[in-house]
Design an enzyme around this catalytic site. Structure first.
Site, PDB file in Angstrom:
ATOM      1  N   GLU A 271       1.312   1.976   7.759  1.00 34.78           N
ATOM      2  CA  GLU A 271       1.714   2.855   6.621  1.00 34.78           C
ATOM      3  C   GLU A 271       2.181   4.141   6.990  1.00 34.78           C
ATOM      4  O   GLU A 271       3.199   4.564   6.329  1.00 34.78           O
ATOM      5  CB  GLU A 271       0.609   2.661   5.713  1.00 34.78           C
TER       6      GLU A 271
ATOM      7  N   TYR B  27      -9.336   4.025   2.745  1.00 35.27           N
ATOM      8  CA  TYR B  27     -10.211   3.080   3.572  1.00 35.27           C
ATOM      9  C   TYR B  27     -11.736   3.266   3.670  1.00 35.27           C
ATOM     10  O   TYR B  27     -12.268   2.087   3.914  1.00 35.27           O
ATOM     11  CB  TYR B  27      -9.210   2.997   4.797  1.00 35.27           C
TER      12      TYR B  27
ATOM     13  N   HIS C 216       0.715  -1.166   0.024  1.00 41.37           N
ATOM     14  CA  HIS C 216       0.041  -0.017   0.102  1.00 41.37           C
ATOM     15  C   HIS C 216       0.809   1.330  -0.133  1.00 41.37           C
ATOM     16  O   HIS C 216       0.507   2.277  -0.810  1.00 41.37           O
ATOM     17  CB  HIS C 216      -0.985   0.125   0.983  1.00 41.37           C
TER      18      HIS C 216
END
Length: 395
Positions: free
Chosen positions: A140, A98, A88
């Site tokens: 992330e 998301y 990602h």
């Protein structure tokens, strides 16, 4: 991690959701891409959407995550999540995306399962989704911070300073920052994303392993032209149009399958273009004068198809304790019978305490991993890199 109430609901409904998820995910993608066509145009791999592998990967990740929550309620499956988070980050995914995925995924679940999705069931699976999404968002964010960039801001112009034809269908592109800035650090085995404009206006993204050692002034990536109908639209574009002096849009380096910093033996097993992360690892080992025992295993169609064949020899010659075992399906000229056909580890010494790295087609990696486990290598010491959506090796 999962609440007691949701645990019982998820346990009761996981079989039904798992059985229906092959229907849920295509519907989810159709809904999401209809509302957000830019995601298919500029983010998702259109080839993987066309052949269905992306849907199978999503289905697998949701089912595996839910199952792990039930089996190990006090543990978070960080190894699985790390692989997804690195991919990602390489795409520049941001937290707001998301929410988009959640909306259309749960619309698809409700449409496929109908009355079975009671408010209680919806709430339980909503908890599963946000546990997974929240963990990925946090991972992330740490990856972006580690790269020194804002969330999602991974792209930078790189100039092609050299192009080399490795085989008839593999080309290596040597890159330097077009803005004259520093070359970011990376770990041996990591990859970068390349975002390529296509004739229809799309900007498709693909990942390529770095085949150079860290610490240099250049990045090297090797791209295999993907044949078939349809052919690989990004690889074909790079092969056909990109020459020395051109500028590519390239992301920061990511990837969780990286060479460890131990001093024990290493096994690097690859097939076809799966040799690229292994060449990156070997470059690092050779550049640092590593004394580690290194076993290289590679399978290919033939010598003419074996990308980096000469470089493999040069790198292993620099290592004091390296052995190379190559199989060709269609060898040219004299070639040992025991090295003809597919890779067979039965005649290869597997040192005690070895850490193994695999890259290549899924059937190859599954076969090699199985043989290693049978010979006593712990699963925790076998790592693999998948170029496309990760469908797992246990299936």
């Amino acid at each position: 991690m999962l609440s007691e109430k949701s645990t019982s609901v998820v346990r009761a409904t996981l079989p039904a959701v798992g059985a229906a998820i092959a229907d849920i995910t295509p519907l989810f993608y159709r809904k999401m891409f209809a509302a957000h066509p830019e995601l298919l145009r500029d983010l998702f791999n259109r080839g993987n959407q066309a052949n269905g592998t992306q849907s199978r990967a999503l289905a697998g990740s949701i089912a595996v995550f839910a199952g792990l929550l039930l089996e190990h309620p006090d543990e978070r499956p960080d190894r699985m999540l790390a692989r997804i988070a690195h991919k990602h980050a390489s795409l520049g995914i941001t937290a707001d995306q998301y929410t988009i995925v959640h909306r259309y995924l749960f619309e698809a679940i409700a449409e496929v399962l109908g009355d079975a999705v009671t408010p209680e069931v919806a709430a339980a699976w909503d908890e599963v989704y946000w546990l997974m999404a929240g963990a990925l968002i946090a991972m992330e964010a740490r990856l972006y911070a580690g790269a020194g960039v804002e969330d999602g801001d991974v792209w930078r112009p790189w100039r092609v300073v050299h192009r080399q034809e490795e085989t008839a269908d593999v080309a290596t592109f040597v890159l330097r920052p077009a803005d004259g800035g520093p070359v970011p650090p990376f770990k041996p085995g990591q990859y970068v994303s390349v975002r390529v404009p296509l004739p229809d206006g799309a900007r498709q993204i693909r990942q390529y392993s770095l085949v150079c050692a860290p610490g240099g002034e250049e990045w090297w990536i090797s791209v295999k032209r993907i044949a078939g109908d349809p052919a690989g639209e990004v690889s074909d574009r790079l092969h056909t149009d990109v020459r020395e002096g051109d500028v590519l849009t390239v992301g920061e380096p990511f990837g969780d399958v990286v060479l460890d910093e131990e001093d024990g033996p290493v096994l690097l097993a690859s097939a076809g273009i799966g040799c690229t992360p292994m060449i990156g690892m070997l470059s690092h080992l050779a550049d640092t004068g590593s004394p580690r025992p290194v076993t290289v295993v590679h399978g290919d169609r033939g010598p003419a198809d074996h990308a980096h064949r000469e470089r493999l020899e040069l790198l292993t010659d620099k290592l004091p304790d390296a052995s190379v075992h190559v199989w060709y399906e269609r060898p040219e000229g004299p070639w040992p019978a025991e090295r003809t056909g597919y890779v067979d580890l039965s005649g290869v010494e597997i040192p005690e305490g070895v850490r193994a790295y695999l890259c290549g087609p899924v059937p190859f990696m599954r076969s090699v991993r199985t043989r290693l486990l049978e010979r006593g290598v712990p699963a925790s010491r076998v790592h693999y890199e998948s170029f496309g959506p990760d469908l797992g090796l246990d299936a």
